[in-house]
Design a protein around this motif. Structure first.
Motif, PDB file in Angstrom:
ATOM      1  N   PHE A 230       0.965  -0.982   0.251  1.00 61.27           N
ATOM      2  CA  PHE A 230      -0.060  -0.209   0.105  1.00 61.27           C
ATOM      3  C   PHE A 230       1.110   1.437   0.310  1.00 61.27           C
ATOM      4  CE2 PHE A 230      -0.042   0.193   4.424  1.00 61.27           C
ATOM      5  CZ  PHE A 230       0.184   2.004   4.922  1.00 61.27           C
ATOM      6  N   GLN A 231       0.570   1.994  -0.450  1.00 59.23           N
ATOM      7  CA  GLN A 231       0.893   3.649  -0.769  1.00 59.23           C
ATOM      8  C   GLN A 231      -0.365   5.040  -0.158  1.00 59.23           C
ATOM      9  OE1 GLN A 231       2.302   4.154  -4.308  1.00 59.23           O
ATOM     10  NE2 GLN A 231       3.788   2.029  -4.859  1.00 59.23           N
ATOM     11  N   ILE A 232       0.587   6.001   0.575  1.00 58.81           N
ATOM     12  CA  ILE A 232      -0.648   6.800   0.391  1.00 58.81           C
ATOM     13  C   ILE A 232       0.281   8.026  -0.089  1.00 58.81           C
ATOM     14  CG2 ILE A 232      -0.567   8.347   1.992  1.00 58.81           C
ATOM     15  CD1 ILE A 232      -0.856   6.398   4.611  1.00 58.81           C
ATOM     16  N   ASP A 233      -0.041   8.221  -0.839  1.00 61.16           N
ATOM     17  CA  ASP A 233      -0.345   9.042  -2.268  1.00 61.16           C
ATOM     18  C   ASP A 233      -0.708  11.072  -2.651  1.00 61.16           C
ATOM     19  OD1 ASP A 233      -0.341  10.041  -5.075  1.00 61.16           O
ATOM     20  OD2 ASP A 233      -1.383   8.892  -5.966  1.00 61.16           O
ATOM     21  N   VAL A 234      -0.074  11.617  -2.588  1.00 57.51           N
ATOM     22  CA  VAL A 234      -0.502  12.915  -2.291  1.00 57.51           C
ATOM     23  C   VAL A 234       0.277  13.669  -3.635  1.00 57.51           C
ATOM     24  CG1 VAL A 234      -0.079  12.951   0.102  1.00 57.51           C
ATOM     25  CG2 VAL A 234       2.448  13.450  -1.333  1.00 57.51           C
ATOM     26  N   GLY A 235       0.507  12.759  -4.711  1.00 54.10           N
ATOM     27  CA  GLY A 235       0.779  13.600  -6.014  1.00 54.10           C
ATOM     28  C   GLY A 235       0.102  13.877  -6.987  1.00 54.10           C
ATOM     29  N   ASN A 236      -1.177  12.603  -6.785  1.00 53.41           N
ATOM     30  CA  ASN A 236      -1.284  11.806  -8.681  1.00 53.41           C
ATOM     31  C   ASN A 236      -2.689  12.539  -8.852  1.00 53.41           C
ATOM     32  OD1 ASN A 236       0.723  10.191 -10.147  1.00 53.41           O
ATOM     33  ND2 ASN A 236       0.196   8.436  -8.346  1.00 53.41           N
ATOM     34  N   ALA A 237      -3.153  13.018  -7.883  1.00 51.28           N
ATOM     35  CA  ALA A 237      -4.529  14.099  -7.588  1.00 51.28           C
ATOM     36  C   ALA A 237      -3.974  15.859  -8.425  1.00 51.28           C
ATOM     37  CB  ALA A 237      -5.426  14.267  -6.031  1.00 51.28           C
ATOM     38  N   GLU A 238      -2.985  15.629  -8.075  1.00 50.91           N
ATOM     39  CA  GLU A 238      -3.092  17.687  -9.060  1.00 50.91           C
ATOM     40  C   GLU A 238      -2.111  17.258  -9.949  1.00 50.91           C
ATOM     41  OE1 GLU A 238      -0.234  21.386  -7.786  1.00 50.91           O
ATOM     42  OE2 GLU A 238      -0.495  19.977  -6.571  1.00 50.91           O
TER      43      GLU A 238
END
Length: 406
Positions: A230-238
């Protein structure tokens, strides 16, 4: 079981015979059920496997995977085959109208995925150039909500591996700043494991995620093999233009959890086959879980006089959702029993004149022992073991004599 390399394709591509195709379909459904068990609203989607590299978001995301990407040129376009379900799900989510009231929710797809692994690295059911990834992306309002959900994901990943008698060795890829700011959260993750974890620090700002957990088993040959993640992604939504409207009416980018709870379907199979190898090495018989066994009950008539009764038994089991067949070949009983053993069939039922006369079944169980059972007793035992798992009918003729060799 019919899991083989396909020699007419590129290296690292598999083909799936009738039994193998059944196993893959069952695993896909099981992965969906695992995702549902998190208790988060989910949407199941499907999409394409190739994307246009002239789209900036696609190009930026693809660049993260370097030389392990499949690319092709069609006319003037350069396309990339997807590395996982990210491209399709993100391309879809950017067009959704999302409110904070909808969050959190997840999007799920069993995605045919492509990675240009080196020829020397390829390993059947583990390191492939084309595989099936039951990819789940969960959208959260912010990092705190994502952390809370990831604790559920983490617990579920461990629950699933422990169901088959195995455990993971985890690697936490993260930045030093994330460790400093979220030490309590990381302690909760580690506490669920009950053992030390390996922290691997990465450069600040290099990746789209702030934490990426890799779950490895140590296989029968002593090698670490990554299965779940699992990863917590803070970049792809933007990057992809995915937004939601918050309580104040402002547009914000969600935080996205990436996970494959049981890993790719083929890697989960690798785990099961490796578990079977460990069982054999310790003196037991290798086996798959009953729900995944292509044939769950094989009925063997002693002679032609019992074929009718054998078919009747198999049909009653099949009607109840148990995969049963009849080995009616003109071979000795001993040979047909051996063939069923070689195929890891969990229950072997021999029907002779005595069994027909007494109205009982002679049942040989893979875990050991031969006993007499009524058909209703056998069915009740099998159904109890199958409870909570997906079912599917036999994907081939009931009578073994009707099947070609493969």
């Amino acid at each position: 079981f019919g899991f083989e390399w396909e020699p007419f394709s590129d290296l690292g591509h598999m083909r799936y015979g009738p039994e193998a195709a059944l196993v893959i379909d069952l695993l896909a459904e099981y992965a969906w059920r695992c995702a549902l068990s998190l208790g988060i609203p989910l949407f199941r989607v499907k999409g394409t496997n190739m994307f246009d590299l002239s789209v900036p978001a696609v190009k930026q995301h693809a660049d993260l995977f370097g030389d392990r990407l499949y690319t092709l040129e069609v006319g003037q376009k350069k396309l990339v085959l997807r590395y996982a379900a990210c491209h399709q799900q993100f391309a879809m989510l950017k067009d959704w109208s999302i409110s904070y009231r909808h969050l959190p929710f997840g999007v799920f797809e069993v995605a045919d995925s492509y990675r240009l692994e080196q020829p020397g690295e390829l390993l059947l059911c583990f390191r492939l150039r084309r595989f099936l990834m039951p990819d789940l992306h969960i959208l959260a309002r912010d990092l705190e909500e994502a952390k809370a959900i990831s604790l559920k994901v983490h617990a579920k990943i461990y629950e699933e591996v422990r169901k088959v008698g195995r455990d993971y060795v985890s690697i936490y890829n993260l930045t030093r700043s994330f460790l400093a700011e979220h030490r309590e959260y990381l302690a909760k993750l580690a506490a669920m494991e009950g053992k030390p974890v390996l922290l691997h620090f990465v450069p600040e700002g290099k990746y789209y995620w702030v934490i990426n957990v890799e779950y490895n088993v140590i296989d029968q040959l002593g090698r670490p093999r990554e299965i779940g993640t699992f990863q917590i992604d803070v970049g792809n939504a933007e990057r992809f233009g995915i937004t939601y409207v918050d309580e104040s009416g402002a547009r914000r980018h969600p935080v996205i959890i990436h996970t494959a709870i049981i890993g790719s379907l083929e890697r989960y199979l690798y785990l099961l086959f490796d578990t079977a190898a460990r069982e054999e090495a310790s003196g037991g018989k290798p086996s798959l879980p009953l729900w995944l066994s292509p044939v769950q009950v094989r009925v063997i008539p002693v002679s032609g006089d019992q074929i009718g009764r054998a078919i009747e038994i198999a049909e009653k089991l099949s009607a109840a959702g148990v995969r049963a067949d009849v080995d009616d070949r003109d071979e000795s009983v001993a040979k047909r029993v051996r063939d069923a053993e070689v195929k890891w069939i969990p229950y072997i039922v021999v029907v002779g004149p005595r069994e027909v006369e007494k109205g009982v079944l002679s049942v040989r169980k893979r875990e050991g022992g031969v006993s007499e059972m009524a058909l209703e007793e056998l069915l009740a035992e099998v159904e109890k073991k199958l409870e909570g798992y997906p079912r599917a009918p036999l994907p081939m003729p009931l009578r073994v004599s009707a099947r070609p060799g493969y």
